[in-house]
Design a protein around this motif. Structure first.
Motif, short mmCIF file in Angstrom:
data_model
loop_
_atom_site.label_atom_id
_atom_site.label_comp_id
_atom_site.label_asym_id
_atom_site.label_seq_id
_atom_site.Cartn_x
_atom_site.Cartn_y
_atom_site.Cartn_z
N HIS A 1 3.39 30.28 5.20
CA HIS A 1 4.38 30.93 6.06
C HIS A 1 3.89 30.94 7.50
O HIS A 1 2.87 31.53 7.82
CB HIS A 1 4.62 32.36 5.58
CG HIS A 1 5.61 33.11 6.40
ND1 HIS A 1 6.86 32.61 6.66
CD2 HIS A 1 5.56 34.30 7.03
CE1 HIS A 1 7.53 33.47 7.41
NE2 HIS A 1 6.76 34.49 7.64
N ILE B 1 4.56 32.99 -3.32
CA ILE B 1 4.63 32.01 -2.24
C ILE B 1 4.26 32.69 -0.93
O ILE B 1 3.94 33.87 -0.89
CB ILE B 1 6.03 31.37 -2.14
CG1 ILE B 1 7.08 32.45 -1.94
CG2 ILE B 1 6.34 30.56 -3.37
CD1 ILE B 1 8.46 31.89 -1.67
N GLY B 2 4.31 31.94 0.12
CA GLY B 2 4.03 32.51 1.43
C GLY B 2 2.71 32.04 2.02
O GLY B 2 2.36 32.41 3.13
N VAL C 1 9.62 25.84 1.69
CA VAL C 1 9.72 27.09 0.94
C VAL C 1 9.23 28.25 1.81
O VAL C 1 9.87 29.29 1.90
CB VAL C 1 8.89 27.01 -0.35
CG1 VAL C 1 8.82 28.36 -1.03
CG2 VAL C 1 9.46 25.99 -1.29
N ASP C 2 8.10 28.07 2.44
CA ASP C 2 7.49 29.19 3.16
C ASP C 2 7.93 29.29 4.62
O ASP C 2 7.86 30.36 5.20
CB ASP C 2 5.96 29.03 3.12
CG ASP C 2 5.43 29.22 1.73
OD1 ASP C 2 6.15 29.79 0.91
OD2 ASP C 2 4.30 28.81 1.45
N ARG C 3 8.34 28.22 5.18
CA ARG C 3 8.83 28.14 6.58
C ARG C 3 7.89 28.72 7.62
O ARG C 3 7.12 29.49 7.54
CB ARG C 3 10.19 28.79 6.72
CG ARG C 3 11.28 27.86 6.20
CD ARG C 3 12.50 28.63 5.83
NE ARG C 3 12.24 29.40 4.65
CZ ARG C 3 12.98 30.42 4.25
NH1 ARG C 3 14.00 30.79 4.94
NH2 ARG C 3 12.69 31.04 3.14
#
Lengths: 346, 149, 371
Positions: free
Chosen positions: C50, C46-47, C369-371
């Motif tokens: 972000h 993930i990311g 999830v990544d914010r």
């Protein structure tokens, strides 16, 4: 109206009357090919339109409605767009296999039309093993899909083509067996004779179970939902077609719709009385019935979720296959009892 | 709640209670964290790791790990803090007690640079693998202007 | 047999599912190790989305952070707003006017319904139930229209303020809301007829991605996913925030903890949210919608952790203030992040088709999830 197509055929035959026999055969063959190709292309293109409209109305949408009246020119725009797309061949792909797969898949799709009786006296080649020919040719589609999936050298494509082999090979068996009941009743593999035998009673009334099995197996054969695992786009993008672009991609879809028409046509021929029907010309009756079949295929597609691969296979081997075998047994016994009652002998 | 803190202090003398916050809080020495958490989970019903994060107090030269525990289903809350050396922040991983700590500890490692001993898969999670630095540290330079010069 | 056994063994392949894939619900990548079609191992990568919202918040005033919270779980913007402003209010001890509290409840529950609608629609779509995509989206459109009426925005609403809400509801809002609530049961019935009761759908989802209650708690799973395991744990009831203690509603629970239950529980929760909204509409008082708050928000030095029941699970905000006008540290505990962390545990052992169902059923939003 009734004789419009047979009239044209007779006229062309008349033109070639003076030519040597081989020219006559070749000419007539070419004419049938052109006729069939025109039929396939017109149908396939407008089936895409129909599919979009049918799905739209099932989903409270309007579907294509901008291009031409009721969006009728949309398929033309789609075709032009696809023709103009860049033809990408992935560097890692097995080039020749990748290139010829869409061509190869189209060949059986066209060939099966040879034995379809489109109307009274309108059958391109009246083979005495018609149904057998249809099944044999149609089954080669698997090879082309496997070629496309393998040649693309893409994992999704590979998974898709493996699914297609598992699915199509196993569903061919109940498909074939479901037709055996009809063949036993008609006593012939020749499609024209099967249609002729249905003048009074359609075989769907005598073979309802076989029709159901045929319908399910045919859905799986042409990879339509709920059996569209081969290109299950939520899981494997587009399966074997993932890497294809432009016209090659279009060829796959064209052949898919061609197959949809041909299995519907076979269903009409074998179960729904072929071109028989009152008042209207025979070929129109045939078309109407084919489109009713296609509509049912679409209805199913836009209603059901996709089945899982292991359920798909176990359903085939544990339900459809025994059922189709039982159907053959019951049909055989039924024929004998009928003979005993009517003729007073076995 | 005070009873809980006293009871824990009897077992782990290094623990301090914190007053006046929005929920009861403990400050635990880093080397006792794992034992305290086990005790809290097994004996005091704090069976749920609600949150796990860290705060960088640059001026005080420390990084504070903050754990929020929840007792499910009665929803009692508890905050557990651990002070770490800002130069070498290291603390034991809670993944053995709560698998939920796995991703959250990776996040803290990624953004704050805290090393979790005993973590099975301690690598960056939100930033790319080749990223340098830990963005949530207060001294992390935001390089938006870099390309302009 | 002359063939050596090694020749018959199949090889495992690694498949990158995502970051561009129809069923990953955003830019998420799963590295699957496959044995044939069987998923042997899952690794979350993930990311991709972000944006460093936690870091950005440290450089913004308290009010300026509100628009960032919309972009966390962008399918339930109101709930994120609510969680954040309540956190700041808790730290500053601000009393919110009654009318604002009721409006917050109405908006938050509408947001929850909208989020659950997306979940049921996309899960249906992920098993190729195309037609079932439309009823929830048709109705969700009306929720977004209601949001637009109130704050001019449909997704990134930024409607809540520290001390109240940005604007009062316009005339015509309540009748439209009433009409929507009247039509909601019909949409749920449509979904039940089309998908929930479908044999193929049941075969695809029942028993798939099963997780028991103990494991779910250990993995930090919250929200509808936890309640599908049989525990009636809902912060709105267990630790009521705002004015949730004034409303009467049930916490639906199911017991199997599989994908099917995670799907059905969303449909059940929509009904309960509708119940809350009806009560809030009936009790909606008059008066101002903003408390008197200072122009510059400067909370006292200190820290606070506030959690609310978000659409996907428990959404927590941990706020540290140094007494200045910007947060010293804001940590967002997002339910999707933790729920996704449990995905490898849930998904291993199924096949690819199950994996798609599993992702859909835990209902992740990559923004969160990544914010």
């Amino acid at each position: 109206m009734e004789n419009i197509f047979t009239g044209i055929a007779a006229y062309i035959k008349g033109l070639l009357a003076g030519a040597p026999p081989w020219v006559q055969t070749l000419g007539m063959g070419l004419m049938y090919l052109v006729g069939v190709l025109a039929f396939i292309f017109l149908n396939a293109i407008y089936l895409i339109y129909l599919e979009r409209k049918v799905s739209a109305y099932m989903q409270q949408r309007l579907g294509p409605n901008r291009l031409g009246p009721h969006g009728l020119l949309q398929p033309v725009a789609d075709a032009v767009k696809l023709l103009g797309k860049e033809d990408i061949i992935p560097r890692g792909a097995d080039k020749w296999i990748f290139i010829i797969a869409p061509v190869i898949i189209f060949i059986p799709a066209v060939m099966v039309y040879a034995i379809i009786p489109f109307g009274k006296g309108m059958i391109p080649v009246d083979l005495n093993i018609g149904v057998f020919y249809f099944l044999a040719v149609a089954s080669t589609t698997t090879i082309a899909i496997l070629m496309g999936g393998w040649g693309a050298n893409n994992k999704y494509a590979l998974l898709g083509s493996m699914r297609s082999v598992a699915q199509m090979v196993s569903y061919e068996i109940p498909l074939t067996f479901s037709l055996l009941g009809v063949i036993m009743l008609a006593g012939s593999l020749q499609t024209s004779q099967i249609v002729a035998a249905q003048e009074k009673v359609w075989y769907i009334l005598l073979q309802p179970v076989a029709f159901l099995i045929y319908f399910i197996a045919a859905t799986a054969e042409v990879n339509r939902a709920p059996f569209d695992l081969v290109e299950g786009e939520q899981e494997i993008i587009a399966g074997p077609y993932t890497e294809y672009t432009g016209m090659r991609y279009a060829l796959f879809y064209l052949s898919e719709y061609a197959n949809l028409v041909s299995v519907s046509a076979l269903a009409v021929t074998l179960f729904l009385g072929g071109w028989h029907g009152p008042w209207l010309p025979s070929w129109l009756w045939f078309l109407i019935k084919v489109y009713i079949m296609i509509f049912i295929f679409m209805w199913v597609r836009w209603t059901f979720p996709r089945i899982r691969i292991d359920h798909l296979l176990s359903f085939n081997w544990k339900v459809l296959l025994p059922l189709s075998l039982a159907n053959i047994l019951v049909t055989g016994v039924g024929i004998k009892i009928y003979q005993l009652l009517t003729l007073g002998r076995w | 709640m005070n009873g809980l803190i006293e009871e824990l202090q009897r077992l782990f003398p290094g623990i301090q209670g914190e007053e006046g916050g929005d929920m009861p809080a403990l400050v635990v020495p880093a080397d006792q964290l794992l034992a305290v958490m086990k005790e809290l989970k097994e004996r005091h019903d704090f069976n749920f790791l609600a949150d796990l994060t860290a705060v960088d107090f640059r001026d005080e030269k420390r990084i504070e790990m903050v754990y929020h525990l929840l007792a499910v289903p009665e929803a009692r809350e508890l905050r557990v803090k651990v002070n770490l050396n800002r130069q070498h922040p290291e603390v034991s991983s809670l993944t053995a007690i709560w698998p939920a700590a796995d991703v959250q500890e990776r996040e803290v490692y990624d953004l704050m640079g805290v090393i979790f001993q005993g973590h099975p898969n301690l690598k960056r999670i939100l930033c790319p693998d080749d990223f340098t630095g830990h963005p949530l540290r207060k001294d992390f330079q935001l390089n938006a202007e870099e390309g302009r010069e | 047999m002359a063939v050596a056994r090694e020749d018959l063994l199949t090889q495992e392949i690694e498949l990158n599912m995502g970051p561009q894939h129809p069923s990953t619900h955003g830019v998420y990548r799963a590295l699957l190790t496959l044995d044939g079609e069987k998923v042997v191992k899952v690794e979350n990568i993930i990311g991709y989305l972000h944006r460093g919202i936690e870091k950005l918040a440290e450089d913004r005033t308290y009010t300026q952070v509100i628009p960032y919270t919309d972009r966390l779980d962008y399918l339930a913007g109101m709930l994120n707003n609510l969680g954040y402003v309540q956190t700041v209010e808790k730290l500053m001890d601000i009393e919110v006017p009654e009318r604002a509290e009721y409006l917050r409840i109405i908006m938050a529950e509408l947001s929850r319904i909208a989020s659950h609608m997306i979940m049921v629609a996309s899960m249906a779509l992920d098993v190729s139930g195309w037609t079932a995509w439309f009823p929830p989206f048709r109705e969700r459109e009306r929720i977004l229209d209601l949001f637009e009426m109130t704050c001019g925005s449909r997704l990134t609403v930024s409607y809540m303020r520290i001390g109240g809400v940005a604007a009062d509801i316009p005339p015509g809002f309540l009748p439209a809301l009433e009409a929507f609530l009247d039509d909601l049961p019909q949409m749920i019935a449509e979904m039940n007829g089309l998908i929930t009761g479908n044999e193929i759908f049941k075969a695809r989802c029942q028993g798939v991605g099963k997780i028991d209650l103990e494991t779910a708690l250990a993995y930090g799973i919250t929200g509808p996913n936890l309640r599908a395991c049989g525990l009636p744990f809902d912060l709105r009831k267990a630790r009521p925030y705002g004015i949730y203690d004034r409303f009467e509603f049930d916490i639906p629970t199911l017991n199997n903890g599989d994908s099917y239950d995670r799907f059905v529980i969303r449909l059940l929760e929509m009904e309960q949210s509708a119940r809350i909204i009806r009560q809030a509409m009936a009790g909606l008082p008059g008066g101002p919608v903003m408390a008197k708050v200072p122009r510059v928000i400067k909370p006292p030095k200190g820290e606070v952790y506030h959690q609310i029941e978000g659409a996907k699970g428990i959404l927590g905000f941990y706020l540290v203030s140094d007494g200045g006008n910007k947060p010293y540290r804001l940590h967002i505990h997002s339910p999707s992040f933790v729920n996704l962390g449990a995905l490898p545990r849930i998904a291993e052992g199924g096949n690819i088709q199950d994996f798609v169902v599993n992702i859909a059923s835990i209902d992740i939003v990559l923004g969160e999830v990544d914010r």
